[in-house]
Design an enzyme around this catalytic site. Sequence first.
Site, mmCIF file in Angstrom:
data_model
loop_
_atom_site.group_PDB
_atom_site.id
_atom_site.type_symbol
_atom_site.label_atom_id
_atom_site.label_comp_id
_atom_site.label_asym_id
_atom_site.label_seq_id
_atom_site.Cartn_x
_atom_site.Cartn_y
_atom_site.Cartn_z
ATOM 1 N N LYS A 196 1.702 2.929 -6.686
ATOM 2 C CA LYS A 196 1.984 3.996 -7.645
ATOM 3 C C LYS A 196 3.489 4.305 -7.732
ATOM 4 O O LYS A 196 4.273 3.758 -6.979
ATOM 5 C CB LYS A 196 1.166 5.247 -7.284
ATOM 6 C CG LYS A 196 -0.356 4.980 -7.262
ATOM 7 C CD LYS A 196 -0.940 4.776 -8.642
ATOM 8 C CE LYS A 196 -2.237 3.990 -8.688
ATOM 9 N NZ LYS A 196 -3.413 4.593 -8.106
HETATM 10 C C1 LIG Z 1 -5.018 4.518 -8.014
HETATM 11 C C2 LIG Z 1 -5.920 5.315 -8.873
HETATM 12 C C3 LIG Z 1 -6.765 6.296 -8.352
HETATM 13 C C4 LIG Z 1 -7.002 6.446 -6.888
HETATM 14 O O1 LIG Z 1 -5.895 6.809 -6.167
HETATM 15 P P1 LIG Z 1 -6.003 6.771 -4.565
HETATM 16 O O2 LIG Z 1 -4.806 7.562 -4.144
HETATM 17 O O3 LIG Z 1 -5.937 5.340 -4.156
HETATM 18 O O4 LIG Z 1 -7.259 7.424 -4.184
HETATM 19 C C5 LIG Z 1 -7.470 7.083 -9.223
HETATM 20 N N1 LIG Z 1 -7.392 6.917 -10.542
HETATM 21 C C6 LIG Z 1 -6.616 5.975 -11.085
HETATM 22 C C7 LIG Z 1 -6.559 5.858 -12.576
HETATM 23 C C8 LIG Z 1 -5.864 5.128 -10.278
HETATM 24 O O5 LIG Z 1 -5.137 4.147 -10.808
#
Ligand SMILES: *Cc1c(COP(=O)(O)O)cnc(C)c1O
Length: 398
Positions: A196
């Site tokens: 992210k």
């Molecule tokens: C990465 C992601 C999540 C989950 O995030 P985590 O921190 O790994 O739980 C949820 N929604 C979307 C759209 C994502 O890309």
Amino acid sequence: MMEKPVVEGGKPVRQQYLVFGSPEIKQAEIDEVVDSLKSGWLGTGPKVARFEKSFRDYIGCKHATAVNSCTAGMHLSLLVAGIKPGDEVITTPMTFSSTGNVILHCQAKPVFADCEKDTMNIDPKEIERKITPKTKAILPVHLTGRPCNMDEITRIAEEKNLVVIEDAAHAIEASYKGKKIGNISPLTAFSFYVTKNVVCGEGGMVTTNNAEWADSIEKYALHGLSRGAWKRYSDEGFKHYEVVFPGYKYNMMDLQASIGLHQLKRVEENLKKRERIWKKYDKAFEGLPLETPLPAEENTRHARHLYTVLLKLEELKKGRNFIQQALHEEKVGTGIHFISLHLHKIYREMFGFKEQDFPNAKFVSGRTISLPLSPKLTEQDVEDVIQAVTKVVGYYKK
Ligand SMILES: *Cc1c(COP(=O)(O)O)cnc(C)c1O
């Protein structure tokens, strides 16, 4: 003569594999983690509190509660918003699995509203069609970092008395009509997963302006212990606590916050880098049989999390998976965001979905490819991605 892709016996664009979504970790993060290790305070502590404060300041919201993932954040958001077994929550099928899973974790029913074909975000008209007396919440996802149509979503929610919980895993930097994402709906969840825009390794944050909800999320994330229990073994002496809820183990560690603190400091600088790469890709891919991302809507800020192209399959001799594999052989890693949830086994089996039930999500699922966009990319890396895409997609043009 057109250059041959590796899959046709040609030479790869690169020697070293370009990993998709590889984070940029600098010395400041390393030093901060070492500092935590030396301090002996590894778990939830002063650095988590600092990270929460920095995040609040960045978003401009009243409360930000750190958790160990966006998934955990969404789960707890649904719980504090009062989602009960049998309730319906409307969300997009064009998302990561956890957006749907957390609804199931509450024993509620995920009700999918198809996405728009061009923005790939949830279509407000479809939301309206899916509302029933059991609907309690809407869970929009700002896919790739492009804000959803929050005016319409907010209007629908107000009219029908629904809670909006935003999945802002892609949208830390985004804003909508002058308002920062994280400060629009009652609850918003962010992700600091390794790929992210701000990373902690694993981590998440819930923002809200509701003090009671923020307090409950903090408790629920640490076994349901009464407030401040994370300090129970501090130099202030043992803190007695009560269990007030059968809670979860969703708390963030200081080790994670150590990384996030410095990542967040660079978030705006990194956005500029992403924007520069974005523009280069836009220009370089003109004329290829693919759709580049739509420009950001007026008066909104796109968080530039994913540069996602849609292949024009009608103009190509090969399918998406083949093209992705061919790019892999050129030593360029890519991502797929996403295969629509209604096409996954668990949702097919639980709800009996057919492929055509969500035609736009199905359309996107078969054509989407996300290209590397990390601020860590060198000029040469970006050139290599451009060369690989131009070579492979160009070669298989009909
Ligand atoms: C990465 C992601 C999540 C989950 O995030 P985590 O921190 O790994 O739980 C949820 N929604 C979307 C759209 C994502 O890309």
